[in-house]
Structure formats: C-alpha cells, structure tokens
Design a protein around this motif. Structure first.
Motif: not given
Length: 111
Positions: A81, A65-71
């Motif tokens: 988190k 989720l972090e990778w998808k939202s912030k790249k």
C-alpha cells in the motif's frame, strides 16, 4: 518505463492486475530518482532529501492508520500500500514537473 514493464509483465504473467502491479513497483523505484533530477535540472534546487523525507513520513502515517484500523499489521500488504501510494504521488509530481518544464521551454523558445 511503466509501459515497457507492463507489456513484458503482461506477456509473462497473462494477468492484467499483476502486470500493472509489477510495472508500478519498478516505476516507483525509478521515479524516486527521476523526480529530483527533473526538479534539479529545471530549478537548480536539491530535493532528494525532501522526497525521501516525504516517503518516510508517509510510511509512518500509513502504518499508524493501518494499526488504528486493524490492530494487527500485516507487513507485506502494508508495504505494498505504501509503495503504490508513493507511485501515485511521484507519478503526479513527475507529470507536473514535466508540464512545467514544457511550458518553460516553450516560453524560452518564444522569446
């Protein structure tokens, strides 16, 4: 343990948010052991593997989720988190197990 660490950390840092974070971090480590022990003592089932598997799956999902939202993933904030989320889940699980144990003991006492 959370309250003890919170009070000590509050006296040392003088910052409420930092003291709460330190208390949550240390308590999470203890909850990883306390929840399986409590469940084992109540129901005689081993759940340490389930707790660790849940932690790993949660870590993977939150990382995705972090990778998808912030790249661009920042490791320390991501780990914080994940750790704080696990604190919430394990605290809730411990509370539920504690309540179930209390009800079972009251019912046992009443019989």
């Amino acid at each position: 343990m959370f309250i003890v660490v919170y009070i000590i950390s509050l006296k040392l840092t003088k910052k409420t948010s930092r003291a709460f974070g330190h208390a949550a971090d240390i308590t999470t480590f203890l909850l990883f052991m306390a929840v399986p022990v409590a469940i084992k003592s109540l129901f005689q089932i081993q759940v340490m593997g389930v707790v660790l598997s849940f932690a790993i799956i949660t870590s993977v999902l939150l990382t995705i989720l972090e990778w998808k939202s912030k790249k661009e993933i920042e490791l320390i904030p991501l780990l914080r988190k994940i750790w704080r989320f696990l604190f919430l889940v394990l605290s809730f699980a411990y509370f539920i197990v504690w309540c179930v144990g209390l009800v079972l003991k009251v019912m046992e006492f009443m019989n």
